[in-house]
Design a protein around this motif. Structure first.
Motif, short mmCIF file in Angstrom:
data_model
loop_
_atom_site.label_atom_id
_atom_site.label_comp_id
_atom_site.label_asym_id
_atom_site.label_seq_id
_atom_site.Cartn_x
_atom_site.Cartn_y
_atom_site.Cartn_z
N UNK A 334 0.68 -1.14 -0.15
CA UNK A 334 -0.03 -0.01 0.05
C UNK A 334 0.82 1.22 -0.09
N UNK A 335 0.78 2.19 -1.14
CA UNK A 335 1.32 3.28 -0.99
C UNK A 335 0.75 4.51 -0.32
N UNK A 336 1.57 5.30 0.58
CA UNK A 336 0.79 6.56 1.30
C UNK A 336 1.17 7.58 0.61
N UNK A 337 0.37 8.64 1.00
CA UNK A 337 0.63 10.07 0.74
C UNK A 337 1.89 10.64 1.31
N UNK A 338 2.67 9.91 1.99
CA UNK A 338 4.06 10.23 2.47
C UNK A 338 5.14 9.58 1.77
N UNK A 339 4.82 9.15 0.55
CA UNK A 339 5.75 8.60 -0.17
C UNK A 339 6.35 7.21 0.36
N UNK A 340 5.75 6.76 1.10
CA UNK A 340 5.94 5.41 1.78
C UNK A 340 5.41 4.19 1.30
N UNK A 341 5.78 3.15 1.46
CA UNK A 341 5.17 1.65 0.81
C UNK A 341 5.00 0.80 2.29
N UNK A 342 3.83 0.59 2.49
CA UNK A 342 3.76 -0.48 3.77
C UNK A 342 3.55 -1.82 3.12
N UNK A 363 5.47 -6.66 7.20
CA UNK A 363 6.80 -7.12 7.52
C UNK A 363 7.94 -6.22 7.05
N UNK A 364 7.23 -4.92 6.42
CA UNK A 364 8.53 -3.73 6.21
C UNK A 364 7.50 -2.51 5.87
N UNK A 365 8.11 -1.31 6.45
CA UNK A 365 7.77 -0.14 5.70
C UNK A 365 8.86 0.55 5.18
N UNK A 366 8.60 0.88 3.81
CA UNK A 366 9.61 1.28 3.02
C UNK A 366 9.26 2.98 3.00
N UNK A 367 10.29 3.69 3.54
CA UNK A 367 9.73 5.11 3.84
C UNK A 367 10.58 6.19 2.73
N UNK A 368 10.11 7.09 2.44
CA UNK A 368 10.44 7.98 1.53
C UNK A 368 11.06 7.49 0.26
#
Length: 608
Positions: A334-342, A363-368
């Motif tokens: 899931x992509x977020x409006x903060x440019x992260x991917x959960x 299992x991971x949050x990819x930030x920025x």
């Protein structure tokens, strides 16, 4: 420390709005600046992604600068007789001049020739081969916002796939359905159109049989399903509606949905007032009388106030639509409006005739991940590596993301083989077939969540148990459940032992009526069986029951019985060994007695 996923990125000269995998080593991305003299082209680009450390541009197709940018795209796959030629469908509006004339051939078919080995040696070419319109309305602002195809099946290569496209910015919303043939032709055949009351926020398609499909789409607050066959397309059925949370007046809204199996959907829900995002797993109804139900849910990290895109991949897909989905793990991004991917894993479990979703865990949050808003996500397909030279450490699925800031990033998610040995050790049966799961450990629910859920389940079990006891007449009416339960659920408390049973059970009417008297709010009745049920004492058999006048006929409380009937009942119970005078008559207080007059009264009187 969380293991960082390997990733590679590339910057292209135009904003990107869509992406899809041509194969595990090639990614198609597209977008552009739209019509006008802004100097930003409209393009479709093929990238090589086989190297986990870098992405390489293989070739691109530059579209007309007078037409719109590419807003939707899906890879159909290799053509049947040309395995090195891949078909791609894309949504591209015609030029403003053509649209003003009422002509908008927005659906394009393209081919990528030789995207395999020749990708490293040149000669790869993207070509447009067909274009047409699916939507019948001529709104000037309408564009093809979403494009989806039913997933292919490894064991069903001859079946066509169903496509669906939906409008954006249209005054007359439409969803167009079309067939993509399994033959060598890249063309499509229109199946029909739907006219939803508002534009679909998202949609997806799944094959349910040899030539049957189901379409699911959502608007802000409702989920609809549509059955599609050769003969007809059903009317949309609303199967789920978001309701406001307790104490709230504003509803959450759907952003995206995807099929997991023919029985489950996963949806992304944006909470009102930008207060976070949730994943909801929905169990779809099995018949027309049912609605979908919430099967599982999870919250995204608190820093994500809205979601922008969703991608899902089944790591153990079935070979044909008729195959039952067994145990499988899904990867959800899931992509977020903060440019992260959960990133989440979700388990599908199957036992006997029941299927459940469980363990929806991050299992991971990819930030920025990108410098600007993420517009689209895609996860590559995964096939078991039969005959592959890859070691287990090299197995992976790839997650692609693109942004309006012209960037493309591909992450490699490691996969490993998994065998459920615990089930075989407990049952002694052979272990289940191996399957593949994400090699990274998911984070389970917090202890507080587990404790809360356990307490909730325990409370539900207590309430259910109390309702059952009240239905059986074994407990005081704490909940008053008998008022709301069907009459068929309220079963007799127990039969009064007959004389031959007394020796075995050592129970008298005192034991039974003492229980009844302890729960005197239950309307109990002592009555004779019909004349055909004669006990060993030659008298009609007795039983104690919860009174139902429709079933048992009229009955009278002990206090309101005539003296002669009281005497007959006392003598009847005394002779059969169920009552003795030293027990007193108070034991009968509040108990109803069936009629003892007429034929039964004569039999009892004569016997006494």
């Amino acid at each position: 420390m969380v293991k960082k996923l390997p990733s590679a990125s590339i910057q292209l000269p135009y904003p990107l709005y869509c992406c899809d995998f041509a194969d595990p080593d090639h990614l198609v991305v597209a977008g552009g600046g739209g019509p006008g003299r802004n100097g930003v082209g409209n393009k479709i680009t093929l990238l090589e992604i086989s190297d986990a450390t870098q992405l390489t541009q293989v070739t691109e197709l530059e579209l007309s600068p007078n037409e719109d940018n590419v807003m939707s795209l899906v890879v159909v796959g290799p053509q049947k007789d040309k395995p090195t030629t891949t078909t791609v469908l894309a949504g591209v509006n015609s030029s403003p001049a053509d649209i003003n004339k009422g002509q908008n051939k927005h659906l394009r078919a393209l081919t990528i020739s030789q995207p395999g080995k020749s990708a490293k040696t040149g000669g790869v070419k993207i070509s447009e081969v067909a274009r047409d319109a699916l939507f019948v309305h001529k709104d000037k602002d309408t564009y093809q916002r979403i494009l989806r195809l039913s997933p292919p099946h490894e064991g069903l290569t001859s079946s066509p796939r169903l496509g669906a496209a939906t409008t954006g910015l249209s005054k007359h919303p439409q969803i167009a359905l079309f067939d993509v043939p399994s033959t060598n032709s890249p063309r499509w055949k229109t199946r029909g159109r739907l006219d939803p009351r508002v534009e679909a926020m998202d949609l997806d398609v799944i094959q349910t049989g040899p030539d049957t499909y189901q379409l699911a789409y959502c608007d802000d607050h409702d989920v609809f399903t549509v059955e599609v066959s050769k003969a007809e397309i059903s009317e949309p059925k609303c199967v789920y509606t978001i309701e406001p949370e307790e104490g709230e007046t504003v509803k959450a809204s759907f952003k995206s949905l995807r099929y997991l199996t023919t029985g489950f959907l996963v949806t992304v829900v944006n909470n009102p007032k930008s207060r976070g995002v949730a994943l909801h797993g929905l169990r779809l109804p099995k018949n027309e009388a049912e609605n979908a139900r919430l099967a599982i849910r999870a919250k995204l990290p608190s820093g994500v106030s809205k979601a922008t895109s969703l991608a899902v991949r089944n790591l153990s897909p079935v070979a044909t639509p008729s195959d039952k989905q067994g145990e499988a793990q899904f990867v959800i991004a899931v992509a977020g409006n903060d440019s992260s991917i959960s990133l989440y894993t979700l388990e599908h479990k199957s036992a006997f005739d029941s299927d459940i979703l469980s363990d929806l865990a991050p299992f991971q949050v990819l930030k920025s991940v990108h410098p600007s808003s993420i517009t689209n996500l895609a996860i590559s397909t995964f096939a078991p590596p039969e005959g592959s030279t890859k070691s287990s450490s090299e197995l992976c699925v790839k997650l692609a993301s693109v942004s309006v800031g012209c960037s493309t990033v591909v992450h490699n998610i490691p996969i490993k083989k998994h065998v459920d040995k615990s089930a075989s050790s407990k049952t002694g049966k052979p272990p289940k077939p191996s399957r593949y799961v994400v090699a990274l450990k998911s984070k389970g629910e917090s202890p507080a969540t587990v404790i809360t859920l356990t307490s909730l389940v325990f409370l539900i079990l207590l309430l259910a148990g109390q309702a059952l006891l009240e239905a059986k007449g074994i407990s005081e009416p704490v909940l008053g459940a008998r008022k709301f339960l069907p009459a068929s659920w309220i079963v007799p408390l127990r039969k009064v032992p007959r004389v031959e049973e007394l020796a075995k059970e050592q129970k008298t009417i005192h034991n039974l009526l003492s229980d009844v008297n302890a729960h005197h709010s239950q309307q109990m009745v002592i009555k004779h069986e019909d004349l055909g049920a004669i006990g060993p004492d030659g008298l009609p058999a007795l039983h104690v029951d919860i009174h139902n006048e429709e079933t048992h006929g009229p009955a009278t409380s002990w206090e309101n019985l005539e003296k002669k009937d009281q005497d007959l009942w006392k003598q009847r119970l005394k002779k059969s060994g169920h009552w003795m005078e030293d027990m007193g008559e108070t034991i009968f207080k509040g108990v109803l007695f069936g009629e003892i007059g007429g034929a039964i009264g004569n039999i009892v009187g004569e016997a006494l």
